[in-house]
Design a protein around this motif. Sequence first.
Motif, PDB file in Angstrom:
ATOM      1  N   MET A   1       1.125  -1.401  -0.075  1.00 20.95           N
ATOM      2  CA  MET A   1      -0.126   0.301   0.357  1.00 20.95           C
ATOM      3  C   MET A   1       0.751   1.216  -0.124  1.00 20.95           C
ATOM      4  N   SER A  26      -1.649  10.337   3.452  1.00 20.53           N
ATOM      5  CA  SER A  26      -2.856   9.326   3.289  1.00 20.53           C
ATOM      6  C   SER A  26      -2.072   8.052   2.743  1.00 20.53           C
ATOM      7  N   THR A  28      -5.101   4.591   2.180  1.00 19.08           N
ATOM      8  CA  THR A  28      -6.345   3.864   2.005  1.00 19.08           C
ATOM      9  C   THR A  28      -6.125   1.562   3.052  1.00 19.08           C
ATOM     10  N   THR A  32     -12.816  -2.067   6.445  1.00 15.93           N
ATOM     11  CA  THR A  32     -13.733  -0.827   6.744  1.00 15.93           C
ATOM     12  C   THR A  32     -14.385  -0.260   7.585  1.00 15.93           C
ATOM     13  N   VAL A 111     -10.161   9.570   9.300  1.00 15.15           N
ATOM     14  CA  VAL A 111      -9.988   8.313   8.538  1.00 15.15           C
ATOM     15  C   VAL A 111     -11.776   8.656   7.717  1.00 15.15           C
ATOM     16  N   ASP A 114     -13.565   4.673   2.105  1.00 13.93           N
ATOM     17  CA  ASP A 114     -12.811   4.970   0.166  1.00 13.93           C
ATOM     18  C   ASP A 114     -13.396   4.325  -0.538  1.00 13.93           C
ATOM     19  N   ASP A 115     -13.593   4.456  -1.586  1.00 13.73           N
ATOM     20  CA  ASP A 115     -13.830   3.139  -2.569  1.00 13.73           C
ATOM     21  C   ASP A 115     -13.224   1.799  -1.575  1.00 13.73           C
ATOM     22  N   ALA A 116     -12.081   1.799  -1.342  1.00 16.20           N
ATOM     23  CA  ALA A 116     -11.166   1.031  -1.547  1.00 16.20           C
ATOM     24  C   ALA A 116     -11.371   0.011   0.048  1.00 16.20           C
ATOM     25  N   THR A 118     -10.479   1.535   3.838  1.00 14.96           N
ATOM     26  CA  THR A 118     -10.222   3.634   4.635  1.00 14.96           C
ATOM     27  C   THR A 118      -9.821   4.486   4.327  1.00 14.96           C
ATOM     28  N   ARG A 119     -10.034   5.294   3.900  1.00 14.25           N
ATOM     29  CA  ARG A 119      -8.121   7.002   4.217  1.00 14.25           C
ATOM     30  C   ARG A 119      -7.671   7.046   4.981  1.00 14.25           C
ATOM     31  N   THR A 121      -6.286   9.875   7.104  1.00 16.45           N
ATOM     32  CA  THR A 121      -4.722  10.512   6.946  1.00 16.45           C
ATOM     33  C   THR A 121      -3.849  11.042   8.220  1.00 16.45           C
TER      34      THR A 121
END
Length: 157
Positions: A1, A26, A28, A32, A111, A114-116, A118-119, A121
């Motif tokens: 990642m 950041s 991802t 989730t 947090v 995100d589509d993938a 959890t983002r 940062t």
Amino acid sequence: MTVSMIQPTIDANSVLAGAQFIDAFSITVPDTALGARAAAERMFGRSPRWVRLLMRLRDLIVAPFGLTKSTAARQAPVDRIGMFPVISATPRRLIAGFNDNHLDFRVVVDVAADDAGTRVTTTTVVLTHNLLGRTYLAVITPFHRLVARTMLRQVAG
């Protein structure tokens, strides 16, 4: 990642009034259900050996200047994650940090879905108080960026 340096999206003054430095990184992760405290615990709960050694070296170098040692921050009986006292926490944002005679700093862990997954940062905000603080910040910034990326990768597992 991959960890990316990003443009900070938070208002530095809302976190630390008068701050002169801000940066953000950041990543991802597929988790989730990850909250800000859990992300911060993954980041700061343990440090790689080279980071611990770097912090010991930092403590030796700054001792003659009267700066707080990294180990001293861990001794006060407050809510903390790793060496950082927690200032505020919600499920989506945790703010930690402390004030010293040369500078004040905050680390913000956010947090967001995100589509993938959890983002996550992490944003660092710093307010320097004097020449020592400005010099210290200038010297440690390259190391800070390397450490911030490394610690953020720990959120991924």
